[in-house]
Design a protein around this motif. Structure first.
Motif, PDB file in Angstrom:
ATOM      1  N   ALA A 104      -0.232  17.356   2.506  1.00  0.00           N
ATOM      2  CA  ALA A 104      -1.335  16.820   3.585  1.00  0.00           C
ATOM      3  C   ALA A 104      -1.843  15.168   3.454  1.00  0.00           C
ATOM      4  N   SER A 105      -2.097  15.381   1.752  1.00  0.00           N
ATOM      5  CA  SER A 105      -3.180  13.741   1.813  1.00  0.00           C
ATOM      6  C   SER A 105      -2.319  12.179   1.809  1.00  0.00           C
ATOM      7  N   THR A 106      -1.009  12.905   1.236  1.00  0.00           N
ATOM      8  CA  THR A 106      -0.177  11.971   1.518  1.00  0.00           C
ATOM      9  C   THR A 106       0.053  11.393   2.860  1.00  0.00           C
ATOM     10  N   LEU A 107       0.854  12.505   3.835  1.00  0.00           N
ATOM     11  CA  LEU A 107       1.145  11.911   4.567  1.00  0.00           C
ATOM     12  C   LEU A 107      -0.366  11.514   5.662  1.00  0.00           C
ATOM     13  N   LEU A 108      -1.584  11.495   5.411  1.00  0.00           N
ATOM     14  CA  LEU A 108      -2.627  11.091   5.997  1.00  0.00           C
ATOM     15  C   LEU A 108      -2.955   9.524   5.754  1.00  0.00           C
ATOM     16  N   ALA A 109      -2.886   9.323   4.322  1.00  0.00           N
ATOM     17  CA  ALA A 109      -2.143   8.110   3.561  1.00  0.00           C
ATOM     18  C   ALA A 109      -1.327   7.511   4.552  1.00  0.00           C
ATOM     19  N   LEU A 110      -0.295   8.039   5.046  1.00  0.00           N
ATOM     20  CA  LEU A 110      -0.253   6.676   5.582  1.00  0.00           C
ATOM     21  C   LEU A 110       0.472   6.566   6.886  1.00  0.00           C
ATOM     22  N   ALA A 111      -0.570   7.770   6.935  1.00  0.00           N
ATOM     23  CA  ALA A 111      -1.106   7.252   8.184  1.00  0.00           C
ATOM     24  C   ALA A 111      -1.424   5.752   8.933  1.00  0.00           C
ATOM     25  N   PRO A 112      -1.423   4.994  10.501  1.00  0.00           N
ATOM     26  CA  PRO A 112      -1.608   4.003  10.448  1.00  0.00           C
ATOM     27  C   PRO A 112      -3.816   4.705  10.571  1.00  0.00           C
ATOM     28  N   GLY A 113      -4.086   2.820  10.378  1.00  0.00           N
ATOM     29  CA  GLY A 113      -5.382   3.680   9.855  1.00  0.00           C
ATOM     30  C   GLY A 113      -6.057   1.743   9.811  1.00  0.00           C
ATOM     31  N   PRO A 114      -7.815   1.901   9.635  1.00  0.00           N
ATOM     32  CA  PRO A 114      -8.287   0.358   9.151  1.00  0.00           C
ATOM     33  C   PRO A 114      -7.518  -0.010   7.401  1.00  0.00           C
ATOM     34  N   ASP A 115      -7.853   1.410   7.117  1.00  0.00           N
ATOM     35  CA  ASP A 115      -7.616   1.114   5.126  1.00  0.00           C
ATOM     36  C   ASP A 115      -5.971   0.509   4.838  1.00  0.00           C
ATOM     37  N   ILE A 116      -5.011   1.153   5.454  1.00  0.00           N
ATOM     38  CA  ILE A 116      -4.111   0.907   5.454  1.00  0.00           C
ATOM     39  C   ILE A 116      -3.792  -0.726   5.833  1.00  0.00           C
ATOM     40  N   LEU A 117      -3.840  -0.849   7.175  1.00  0.00           N
ATOM     41  CA  LEU A 117      -4.231  -2.167   8.191  1.00  0.00           C
ATOM     42  C   LEU A 117      -4.648  -3.439   6.799  1.00  0.00           C
TER      43      LEU A 117
END
Length: 208
Positions: free
Chosen positions: A13-26
C-alpha cells in the motif's frame, strides 16, 4: 511485533501511495530534472526524513491537533504555501540567469536536504493522512501500539525513498539530455517555478 502479512500489505500500500501523483513526487521530479539525479535523491532523503515529524505527531497524538484545530492547520499550510512560493521565485530567478551564473549558484547538498525536510513538514495534510493510515495496520494484541506506529512510519519512509530514488534517476537522465538543448535549462526552471506556484495555491486553498 508486526505480523509478516501486515508488513507485506503495508509495504504494498505504501509503495502504491508513494507512486501516486502528489506534491512530494512532483517536487522530486522537477528538482531531479533541473538539478540532476544526485540532487533529487538528496531532496528525496529530506522529504522522507520529514516523515519522522509526521510519524512522531501520530504516535504522540499531536496530529489530532491539526485535524481538530482549524487555526493550527491553517497556520502550517500557509507557511508551506509561502515556502513553495519562495521556491517558485527562486526557480524563475534561476531561469533568468546565464548557464555560468546558474552553475555558480548551485545549492549545496545540505541545502537541498533541508529543502526536502521543510517541504514535507509544512504540509499538515501528511500528518492527517498518517493519522488515518498508520493505525489501520496496528494491533494492540501483538505489542506496543506506539512502537508499531514508529515501525510503520519507518517502513513508509523506506518505500517512499526507494520510489523517489528511482524517479530521481530517471528524471535526472531526462533533464540532463534536455538541458543540453538550446534554453533547455531555462525551460526546466520555468516549469519547476510554475509547478511550485501551482502547488502553493493548491495548498493554500486546501481543506482538511
Amino acid at each position: 511485533m508486526l505480523e509478516l502479512q501486515t508488513i507485506v500489505m503495508f509495504v504494498t500500500a505504501s509503495t502504491l501511495l508513494a507512486l501516486a501523483p502528489g506534491p512530494d513526487i512532483l517536487f522530486v521530479l522537477t528538482q531531479s530534472m533541473s538539478k540532476g539525479s544526485r540532487s533529487g535523491i538528496v531532496i528525496a532523503l529530506g522529504l522522507c526524513s520529514g516523515l519522522i515529524f509526521h510519524t512522531t505527531a501520530v504516535a504522540l497524538g499531536v496530529a489530532v491537533i491539526f485535524q481538530t484545530s482549524a487555526l493550527a492547520f491553517s497556520l502550517l499550510k500557509f507557511v508551506g504555501a509561502a515556502y513553495l512560493l519562495y521556491l517558485a521565485f527562486m526557480a524563475f530567478k534561476d531561469a533568468s540567469k546565464s548557464k555560468l551564473e546558474s552553475s555558480k549558484s548551485r545549492l549545496s547538498l545540505i541545502s537541498l536536504y533541508k529543502r526536502g525536510i521543510l517541504m514535507n513538514i509544512t504540509n499538515p495534510k501528511v500528518s492527517i493522512f498518517f493519522l488515518a493510515f498508520l493505525p489501520q495496520f496496528t494491533n494492540p494484541e501483538v505489542g506496543n501500539v506506539t512502537g508499531q506506529i514508529f515501525t510503520l512510519g519507518a517502513l513508509f519512509m523506506l518505500c517512499a525513498f526507494v520510489v523517489f530514488t528511482l524517479i530521481s534517476l530517471l528524471a535526472g537522465r531526462v533533464g540532463a539530455w534536455f538541458s543540453k538543448t538550446k534554453n533547455g535549462e531555462k525551460i526546466l526552471n520555468r516549469v519547476s517555478g510554475t509547478i511550485f506556484a501551482a502547488l502553493a495555491v493548491k495548498l493554500a486553498f486546501t481543506s482538511k
